[in-house]
Motif scaffolding. Structure first.
Motif, short mmCIF file in Angstrom:
data_model
loop_
_atom_site.label_atom_id
_atom_site.label_comp_id
_atom_site.label_asym_id
_atom_site.label_seq_id
_atom_site.Cartn_x
_atom_site.Cartn_y
_atom_site.Cartn_z
N SER A 90 51.30 15.34 69.43
CA SER A 90 49.52 15.49 70.52
C SER A 90 50.69 15.77 71.94
CB SER A 90 48.97 14.39 70.64
OG SER A 90 49.77 13.51 71.19
N GLY A 91 52.21 15.80 71.78
CA GLY A 91 52.71 15.96 73.12
C GLY A 91 52.99 15.22 74.28
N LYS A 92 52.48 13.66 74.34
CA LYS A 92 53.39 12.27 74.72
C LYS A 92 54.58 12.54 75.43
CE LYS A 92 51.58 9.92 71.62
NZ LYS A 92 51.57 10.46 70.76
N THR A 93 55.59 12.54 74.42
CA THR A 93 57.21 12.37 74.26
C THR A 93 57.64 13.52 75.43
OG1 THR A 93 56.71 10.90 72.67
CG2 THR A 93 59.17 11.83 73.81
N THR A 94 56.27 14.80 75.36
CA THR A 94 56.74 15.82 75.72
C THR A 94 56.71 15.75 76.79
OG1 THR A 94 57.18 17.24 73.87
CG2 THR A 94 56.85 18.45 76.14
N THR A 95 55.86 15.58 77.75
CA THR A 95 55.16 14.49 78.73
C THR A 95 56.42 14.04 79.80
OG1 THR A 95 53.00 15.09 77.86
CG2 THR A 95 53.40 14.35 79.94
N LEU A 96 56.29 13.25 79.08
CA LEU A 96 57.12 11.70 79.69
C LEU A 96 58.46 12.60 79.57
CD1 LEU A 96 55.88 8.54 77.66
CD2 LEU A 96 55.08 9.50 79.43
N GLY A 97 59.06 13.44 78.79
CA GLY A 97 60.11 14.07 78.84
C GLY A 97 60.60 14.68 80.69
N ILE A 98 59.52 15.58 80.59
CA ILE A 98 59.07 16.71 81.35
C ILE A 98 59.30 15.84 82.92
CG2 ILE A 98 58.30 18.08 82.82
CD1 ILE A 98 57.24 19.00 79.73
N ILE A 121 41.92 9.94 66.62
CA ILE A 121 43.13 9.56 66.59
C ILE A 121 43.27 7.85 65.88
CG2 ILE A 121 44.09 7.45 68.40
CD1 ILE A 121 42.89 9.45 71.14
N SER A 122 42.18 6.99 66.05
CA SER A 122 41.58 6.38 64.67
C SER A 122 41.58 5.90 63.86
CB SER A 122 40.46 5.30 65.25
OG SER A 122 39.43 5.81 65.34
N GLY A 123 41.21 7.12 63.26
CA GLY A 123 41.13 7.75 61.90
C GLY A 123 42.76 8.14 61.73
N GLY A 124 43.74 8.25 62.21
CA GLY A 124 44.49 9.47 62.03
C GLY A 124 44.40 10.62 61.12
N ALA A 125 43.41 11.50 61.52
CA ALA A 125 42.79 13.00 60.85
C ALA A 125 44.27 13.35 60.65
CB ALA A 125 41.55 13.01 61.44
N PRO A 126 44.03 14.54 60.21
CA PRO A 126 45.07 15.22 60.15
C PRO A 126 44.77 16.19 61.68
CG PRO A 126 43.57 15.63 58.25
CD PRO A 126 43.26 14.32 58.76
N LEU A 127 45.77 16.79 62.28
CA LEU A 127 45.69 18.05 63.39
C LEU A 127 45.27 18.85 62.87
CD1 LEU A 127 49.23 16.51 65.00
CD2 LEU A 127 47.00 15.39 65.41
N LEU A 144 53.67 25.61 70.78
CA LEU A 144 53.38 24.62 72.09
C LEU A 144 52.74 23.62 71.90
CD1 LEU A 144 52.78 26.37 75.04
CD2 LEU A 144 50.31 26.55 73.68
N ALA A 145 53.85 22.98 72.77
CA ALA A 145 53.49 21.31 72.37
C ALA A 145 53.08 20.62 73.77
CB ALA A 145 55.06 20.60 72.55
N LEU A 146 52.83 21.13 74.19
CA LEU A 146 52.29 21.05 75.78
C LEU A 146 51.25 22.15 75.91
CD1 LEU A 146 53.63 18.39 78.51
CD2 LEU A 146 51.63 18.41 76.93
N ASP A 147 49.81 22.25 76.62
CA ASP A 147 49.27 23.47 76.63
C ASP A 147 48.77 22.82 78.05
OD1 ASP A 147 47.67 25.49 76.76
OD2 ASP A 147 46.22 25.53 75.09
N GLN A 148 49.00 23.18 79.48
CA GLN A 148 48.36 23.59 80.74
C GLN A 148 47.94 22.32 80.63
OE1 GLN A 148 46.57 26.39 82.48
NE2 GLN A 148 47.15 27.90 80.65
N ASN A 208 47.17 18.07 70.00
CA ASN A 208 47.55 19.27 70.23
C ASN A 208 48.05 20.08 71.33
OD1 ASN A 208 47.08 19.60 67.26
ND2 ASN A 208 45.24 20.76 67.53
N GLY A 209 48.13 18.93 72.25
CA GLY A 209 49.06 19.43 73.70
C GLY A 209 48.41 19.83 74.73
N LYS A 210 46.60 19.71 74.36
CA LYS A 210 45.58 19.63 75.38
C LYS A 210 44.88 18.61 75.55
CE LYS A 210 44.22 24.49 73.70
NZ LYS A 210 45.17 24.81 72.27
#
Ligand code: ATP
Length: 230
Positions: free
Chosen positions: A41-49, A224-230, A18-22, A203-205
């Protein structure tokens, strides 16, 4: 102020992912709007849509209060991936070719070269350009149709520090000309320095949305700044 882009309940599923969640966000006219989130996190998917190159699984979006159409697309400039410029042609010649491909006339090329700071280097071959100049030309290509809104996906990725500074400065110059800018980035400091408004994706949210100063004051964005794992 009116909203340039209004996204409501956008979801995208790729098989099990689920790349983007509502996702629901509103991009105010005249803003530099940062879409901030770690990789995946879904940024490119959002722009593509919203640029009508990826189909949404659910949800709606409106540009300028209208559904996407040929007419609305003419009002949007986008740079999603680096264009293939011809290395042995000049910056100006490359823009002419891009204008022909986009079916816009050549009349705006001088103004675009001026805006992106390449007027004095327009007769130089593309291959001799610095990384920052190459990216500025790519942004120029997206400006050829004189769009009201410019959509940029990670425009400073792969640049050296000088190029990063040039491109960030250019984004602010273009906004000062009255254009709205939507900027996807995984860099908190970039969004903080350049943007007026932001949405934080994980995570798409949607985690937070609003003016940059209020989001920074009220949210823990260490993931974000720490690049922590998703
Ligand atoms: P990045 O900066 O890495 O591109 P992003 O925030 O732009 O990250 P997306 O590229 O939108 O994120 O990806 C969101 C999620 O959807 C990720 O888990 C990604 O692996 C997945 N995804 C994206 N495109 C596809 C695809 N075509 N098929 C399957 N999964 C995909």
């Amino acid at each position: 102020m009116a909203d340039i882009l209004d996204i409501q309940g956008l979801s995208k599923r790729y098989g099990a992912v689920l790349a983007l969640d509502q996702l629901s966000i509103k991009v105010p006219q005249g803003s530099i709007y940062g879409l901030l989130g770690p990789n995946g996190s879904g940024k490119t998917t959002t722009l593509g849509i919203v640029l009508d190159v990826i189909n949404a699984s659910a949800g709606t979006y409106r540009w300028f209060g209208q559904p996407i159409s040929k007419a609305t697309k003419r009002r949007i400039g986008a740079l999603l991936e680096t264009p293939n410029f011809y290395p042995y042609l000049t910056g100006e010649e490359n823009l002419r070719i891009t204008a022909d491909v986009k079916r816009v006339d050549h009349s705006r090329i001088p103004a675009v070269l001026q805006t992106v700071g390449l007027a004095a280097r327009k007769a130089n071959k593309f291959k001799g350009y610095s990384l920052g100049m190459k990216q500025r030309l790519a942004i120029g290509a997206a400006l050829l149709g004189d769009p009201e809104v410019l959509v940029l996906d990670e425009p400073t990725n792969g640049l050296d520090p000088e190029g990063i500074a040039e491109v960030r400065g250019l984004i602010m110059d273009i906004a000062a000309q009255g254009k709205t800018i939507i900027l996807a980035s995984h860099l908190l400091d970039e969004v903080e320095k350049v943007c007026t408004h932001m949405a934080v994706l994980r995570n798409g949210k949607l985690k937070a949305e609003g003016p940059v100063s209020s989001i920074m004051a009220t949210n823990d964005l260490v993931f974000i700044s720490g690049g922590a794992p998703l």
